[in-house]
Write a protein that holds these residues in place. Structure first.
Motif, PDB file in Angstrom:
ATOM      1  N   SER A   1       0.512  -6.920   5.281  1.00 27.70           N
ATOM      2  CA  SER A   1       0.376  -6.205   6.549  1.00 27.70           C
ATOM      3  C   SER A   1       0.442  -7.106   7.762  1.00 27.70           C
ATOM      4  O   SER A   1       0.767  -6.646   8.856  1.00 27.70           O
ATOM      5  CB  SER A   1      -0.946  -5.436   6.566  1.00 27.70           C
ATOM      6  OG  SER A   1      -2.045  -6.320   6.433  1.00 27.70           O
TER       7      SER A   1
ATOM      8  N   VAL B   1       3.338  -3.543   0.941  1.00 26.15           N
ATOM      9  CA  VAL B   1       2.378  -3.388  -0.144  1.00 26.15           C
ATOM     10  C   VAL B   1       0.977  -3.728   0.354  1.00 26.15           C
ATOM     11  O   VAL B   1       0.792  -4.182   1.484  1.00 26.15           O
ATOM     12  CB  VAL B   1       2.748  -4.215  -1.401  1.00 26.15           C
ATOM     13  CG1 VAL B   1       4.026  -3.690  -2.038  1.00 26.15           C
ATOM     14  CG2 VAL B   1       2.859  -5.689  -1.079  1.00 26.15           C
ATOM     15  N   SER B   2       0.012  -3.507  -0.511  1.00 29.46           N
ATOM     16  CA  SER B   2      -1.386  -3.479  -0.106  1.00 29.46           C
ATOM     17  C   SER B   2      -2.026  -4.864  -0.139  1.00 29.46           C
ATOM     18  O   SER B   2      -2.841  -5.156  -1.005  1.00 29.46           O
ATOM     19  CB  SER B   2      -2.108  -2.529  -1.065  1.00 29.46           C
ATOM     20  OG  SER B   2      -3.443  -2.378  -0.693  1.00 29.46           O
ATOM     21  N   MET B   3      -1.640  -5.709   0.801  1.00 29.13           N
ATOM     22  CA  MET B   3      -2.263  -7.031   0.909  1.00 29.13           C
ATOM     23  C   MET B   3      -2.060  -7.488   2.351  1.00 29.13           C
ATOM     24  O   MET B   3      -1.249  -6.906   3.070  1.00 29.13           O
ATOM     25  CB  MET B   3      -1.615  -8.014  -0.073  1.00 29.13           C
ATOM     26  CG  MET B   3      -0.126  -8.206   0.119  1.00 29.13           C
ATOM     27  SD  MET B   3       0.614  -9.161  -1.262  1.00 29.13           S
ATOM     28  CE  MET B   3       2.313  -9.328  -0.659  1.00 29.13           C
ATOM     29  N   ILE B   4      -2.797  -8.489   2.767  1.00 30.86           N
ATOM     30  CA  ILE B   4      -2.677  -8.953   4.151  1.00 30.86           C
ATOM     31  C   ILE B   4      -1.515  -9.927   4.301  1.00 30.86           C
ATOM     32  O   ILE B   4      -0.708  -9.809   5.206  1.00 30.86           O
ATOM     33  CB  ILE B   4      -3.992  -9.612   4.610  1.00 30.86           C
ATOM     34  CG1 ILE B   4      -5.119  -8.574   4.626  1.00 30.86           C
ATOM     35  CG2 ILE B   4      -3.828 -10.228   5.997  1.00 30.86           C
ATOM     36  CD1 ILE B   4      -6.487  -9.156   4.964  1.00 30.86           C
ATOM     37  N   ARG B   5      -1.448 -10.881   3.410  1.00 30.22           N
ATOM     38  CA  ARG B   5      -0.443 -11.934   3.520  1.00 30.22           C
ATOM     39  C   ARG B   5       0.472 -11.955   2.315  1.00 30.22           C
ATOM     40  O   ARG B   5       0.080 -11.547   1.224  1.00 30.22           O
ATOM     41  CB  ARG B   5      -1.115 -13.295   3.601  1.00 30.22           C
ATOM     42  CG  ARG B   5      -1.826 -13.543   4.901  1.00 30.22           C
ATOM     43  CD  ARG B   5      -2.531 -14.870   4.815  1.00 30.22           C
ATOM     44  NE  ARG B   5      -3.148 -15.197   6.068  1.00 30.22           N
ATOM     45  CZ  ARG B   5      -2.997 -16.349   6.701  1.00 30.22           C
ATOM     46  NH1 ARG B   5      -2.260 -17.299   6.176  1.00 30.22           N
ATOM     47  NH2 ARG B   5      -3.590 -16.563   7.852  1.00 30.22           N
TER      48      ARG B   5
ATOM     49  N   GLY C   1      -4.853  -8.980  -4.241  1.00 29.87           N
ATOM     50  CA  GLY C   1      -4.098  -9.885  -3.372  1.00 29.87           C
ATOM     51  C   GLY C   1      -2.848 -10.441  -4.017  1.00 29.87           C
ATOM     52  O   GLY C   1      -2.132 -11.230  -3.414  1.00 29.87           O
TER      53      GLY C   1
ATOM     54  N   SER D   1      -1.147  -5.312  -5.470  1.00 26.62           N
ATOM     55  CA  SER D   1      -2.586  -5.288  -5.237  1.00 26.62           C
ATOM     56  C   SER D   1      -3.104  -3.888  -4.937  1.00 26.62           C
ATOM     57  O   SER D   1      -3.451  -3.577  -3.804  1.00 26.62           O
ATOM     58  CB  SER D   1      -2.862  -6.230  -4.057  1.00 26.62           C
ATOM     59  OG  SER D   1      -4.216  -6.327  -3.808  1.00 26.62           O
TER      60      SER D   1
ATOM     61  N   HIS E   1      -5.295  -3.275   9.680  1.00 25.39           N
ATOM     62  CA  HIS E   1      -5.438  -3.713   8.287  1.00 25.39           C
ATOM     63  C   HIS E   1      -5.752  -5.198   8.133  1.00 25.39           C
ATOM     64  O   HIS E   1      -6.689  -5.570   7.404  1.00 25.39           O
ATOM     65  CB  HIS E   1      -4.197  -3.338   7.469  1.00 25.39           C
ATOM     66  CG  HIS E   1      -4.325  -3.664   6.017  1.00 25.39           C
ATOM     67  ND1 HIS E   1      -4.008  -4.895   5.489  1.00 25.39           N
ATOM     68  CD2 HIS E   1      -4.780  -2.936   4.976  1.00 25.39           C
ATOM     69  CE1 HIS E   1      -4.234  -4.901   4.192  1.00 25.39           C
ATOM     70  NE2 HIS E   1      -4.705  -3.719   3.848  1.00 25.39           N
ATOM     71  N   PRO E   2      -5.011  -6.077   8.814  1.00 25.42           N
ATOM     72  CA  PRO E   2      -5.322  -7.507   8.633  1.00 25.42           C
ATOM     73  C   PRO E   2      -6.718  -7.884   9.142  1.00 25.42           C
ATOM     74  O   PRO E   2      -7.286  -8.885   8.707  1.00 25.42           O
ATOM     75  CB  PRO E   2      -4.246  -8.219   9.467  1.00 25.42           C
ATOM     76  CG  PRO E   2      -3.138  -7.215   9.615  1.00 25.42           C
ATOM     77  CD  PRO E   2      -3.823  -5.873   9.643  1.00 25.42           C
TER      78      PRO E   2
END
Lengths: 353, 353, 353, 353
Positions: A185, A240-244, B203, B241, C198-199
């Motif tokens: 994200s 997809v469902s992660m920050i980085r 993650g 994730s 989100h982040p």
């Protein structure tokens, strides 16, 4: 001690530049600008940097103020939106600064590509010609001598790192090349918007820009240079469902009967002595994982051959804010300033789990 | 009121069967078996079902005990591991039960495929012949008359739902078909293992089984039936994730100059009157998202044409435990018992966000 | 078939009302309003509801238009911001509608509390007097006869469900009562903002409003009613890394030497025949978990006594959008319309994992 | 260059020690042991460390082999399970090594506490007496001279950092002290188990050990030392949906009418010149957040006074694997070896978002 400025330092890329440079042994940030946070300490935008900087954000409203605001630095990072950076670059060069531009405004070489992908006529073709595309694993010599480096897009970086070594060796069918990217994200930046709102983004897996994503132009440009022919890539990014993280999964068909060892050799040769590329193979984890490079400037590269189908899968995993943005920007800066390529970056061992 | 049994009810698929059937208007679970939890209330394995069942898990050690343990039910769900289910199916049929088998043991039609993909010689070719592959959107008439339904794999389901309507119309180059699947952690089941440990899995974005994943055999079998020719698919699943969801992104090249409208019509015709398929297009979200079907039996199907490249992307998003396992199992059960296809399933409106 | 309207239906609470009522056997939504999405189908705001409604959002700009826009319904849900709902309630009552108000505007009984907690002078003291606070486990008889129900705040609900049974029995030291709440990101609503990006939100665990959160006023009001004395609660909510869920952990000291069994009896007596409260104790999970009620109207309630310290911990876990907002709103509606309390809600078995 | 050994290096704490020391300027890891991974490269257990070490895990089966396996190092980290470390410590001291023990076996001072909290009679009271509890913000002088440091528990660390400065000043009612901790999944270690399985752990918020958690003994011991009286704390940890982080939220009542400034001064005085503690207050984020210290050795400490209730909330946020385990272990090592306290740790700027 070299001195640098970060223009547009309140976003996520700016924040990562500040994080990295806070402990860089030979470089210090002497100016950071932000219109939103002007006059405030940098930790207002980046609470985790409390204690690392006494710096306050300066205001910078237009390119003409650059000289006055940025002053006497050795290099400037432009972490500005596309089309805004466009006009800052000439001014920065004019006043004698080295420039790492993190926007897309100087990444493409062909003038017509700006019309196709970004919808504008590029006003500075002369400068464009001098810009060096900033992937050090491909262009380190040019970067060393460059005044202006165009820092690559994160999804372009992962895609390029995955595919170029194999494409350059002529191992794959360039008429049938698919790239499917999974990205976190933070790629969309720090500004809140509906699709990035936590309840909307967490738990998602969805394609976007599926009819054509701009980063493909960078990939195709590099493939053209390394294969000597035009290549059109079927490219689709996914949220997809992660920050980085940016994981590129590229697929093509093998042009001839090559063994896995041949493929491995192609990667090994291409990335010999490249400090930030790890070729992943065998136990314990046979393929790249974004989790293994989290918070660092490293890239994991790997592949798989499906003999039954004659298909090769090529993978690269990077941290989109690091090797995909601020990390590689500092790597480029090191080369431009004549410092060791990994200076200030080798401390950043990936955080996992 | 019909009565059913669930053999192997302590896993995630068993848990979802229990969840759905707890409120099914015409079916009740009269037996649930588990070796690990034998003698304990079902909420020991599924804490969220506390209050919905007074049932205790029964022990069932081998197929010979089936008649005694399962008793007088109308249908049995076998939620057992591959190769274990294999020997329960003949016994269940023998004692006159209808069977929905959630393992892979009766999904493939060609005997040789079991050797290739699962490494064993199938001992019951006669039964195999009678098994119906359980995707109701493709085979509802056969399922209605079936004694044995082989419930599909989750990643096969999403891949099939994405590609078959377009492939059947001859719109795509079947020699160049790529499927890239993103799947949640629940796919691997309830048993703890290193790669599924929370700090390892959260993650992450990484490919697995990249040299050949078993579910592709199901996809290729269906494509063969609908196109009349052999098809080999470049298929790669990815762990991402999230807990639930299987998103298939399939890529191919268009065989002729078709418009987006033609493609849309192919999907619309194929899925006309299919209650659980939603064709997604345009605003507000142009492509499928696993988030939109979370907890439900619905599938979102969509596509994108990249005219510049001549490429089509075909997408399907499902909840891997629902439309990819327990949900479609109940849909199959409904058809086998002569109930409305969506009985007990239409209440399960997706939970989002 | 009863007909209802939802005013302010594009947010998360509105979306959950639509989700629940899409399959309610005796109620249908005939009107949904939204200023932002006026004229658009409801799935524009709630993509997962595609296929469940043919309804379009209507525009409603002020209370005077209520009669015209909402028309001839039996009950209206007001899912509007605080201070906006304030003026819609009198108008809705005037035109003879039953009202479930999901804002805070009619929750508190004492006029001065509006000044303290919300900063305004309440303009409708007469209506306030008639409003019934909508926690059916405490006030079901009053709710049945109510014209206006003030739906509780989510964190107030979890805190009340955890503490009141024990407080009412005089088991705890009311001068030392701490409530620590952990809540998901959906609580702050659908509108993007920096802290919910989100982040920024994923991976966080942080307190907020630690010097005083408004929901405590609801908790203290209920405790006052059930204990007959003033109670001041040390209340602190925390943002944690999940989308849904409100877990209240309340701590106090036991007033006398009570056994765990005594405590359990207090809860069991209080929640006897309450269909949506589950008292959690012993194996397999000794304490409530928000995961066990995800997507449903259920509450898990539990406790622990630390004999060494003389302390009791009281827990309640709910889905903040369901039992904490839309679910309980429908439960209240059922009571107000003379329907079974759990109508349309018992189908919503929690989704876990 | 100092040389150290890590005994039990395949878990998460061992992995973090390896990560930190990979780039420590004055220390190198010359031995890492693991029974499970003996003979394999360290990246087998820690895939992100590929490229940072050429080291292979050695086998170490019992304390008697310590001298032979560990050899000639300056200091040994024992990252072993409780009760196992117990017998390694005397042996390590005997052969003249400095020891940082990450187990609980030497943390408590009173012999009877081992019976109460860990269920065993401590066999080495003499050694226990010499052990120094390893929170450098409290005991740096003692640590400098110590041969054996008992590294604290992560939840104890966050709780101690939050409460001690205020308790030591006599500002709070020690008879009514509540600590509510929120902790990430990595706390339970690298070994897969049901409650830590991704589908079970992600999305959860639940208390555990609510009748008494062992870490409270460490907190009470420290409070006893700093206040001169016995203190019993109502302590409850919670599993929340994140990988890393321990957030302690402590609540008590003020003993007298102190201003927020008085409280702030108490913290500021206590943590003056402590390089890893940041006192958080005011904009942009008024309270600690685990997100702000992710991957680093920093602690955020903050507080809030609710004047209406006379209550104080005291917060501390740490990364449980870093400031809560491996980070503070290296900080202790630095002090024991006479190095600057922050050597090798200041590079580890927190990763956020």
């Amino acid at each position: 001690m070299y001195r640098v400025a970060i223009v547009g330092a309140s976003g996520y890329t700016g924040g990562e530049l500040l994080r990295i440079l806070a402990v860089h042994p030979q470089v210090e940030v002497s100016v950071a600008t932000s219109r939103e946070y002007a006059g405030k300490f940098v930790y207002y935008a980046h609470p985790h940097l409390r204690g690392f900087y006494k710096l306050k954000f300066k205001k910078l409203d237009n390119p003409d103020q650059l000289s006055e605001v940025v002053g006497d630095v050795d290099l400037v990072f432009l972490a500005l939106p596309h089309k805004v950076s466009l006009h800052y670059v000439p001014k920065a060069l004019e006043i004698g600064l080295k420039v790492v531009d993190l926007s897309a405004d100087y990444r493409l070489k062909r003038l017509e590509d700006y019309k196709i992908w970004y919808g504008y006529e590029h006003p500075y073709p002369d400068i464009l010609e001098k810009a060096v595309y900033g992937i050090p694993e491909l262009y380190s010599e040019k970067i060393k001598g460059a005044q202006l480096v165009a820092n690559p897009g994160c999804n372009a970086s992962s895609s390029i790192l995955a595919t170029v070594p194999v494409a350059a060796e002529g191992l794959i069918d360039l008429d049938h090349l698919v790239v499917d990217v999974k990205v976190g994200s933070s790629e969309a930046g720090a500004k809140p918007y509906r699709g990035g709102h936590h309840p909307e983004r967490e738990g998602t897996a969805r394609p976007y820009d599926a009819s054509g994503h701009r980063h493909v132009a960078e990939l195709e440009q590099v493939l053209r240079e390394f294969t000597g022919r035009d290549v059109k890539v079927a490219f689709t990014p996914h949220a997809v469902s992660m920050i980085r993280g940016s994981l590129a999964s590229a697929y093509s068909w093998l042009t001839r009967d090559v063994s896995e060892l041949d493929v491995q050799r192609a990667y090994a040769k291409f990335y010999a002595k490249k400090p930030f590329v790890k070729i992943v193979r065998g136990a314990p984890m046979p393929y790249p994982d974004v989790k293994n490079v989290y918070g660092s400037n490293y890239a994991e590269v790997g592949f798989a051959v499906d003999k039954r189908v004659g298909r090769i899968a090529m993978f690269a995993a990077i941290d989109n804010l690091m090797k995909g943005a601020a990390g590689v920007a500092v790597q480029n800066m090191n080369l431009m300033l004549g410092l060791p390529e990994d200076e200030g970056l080798k401390y950043l061992v990936p955080v996992r789990p």
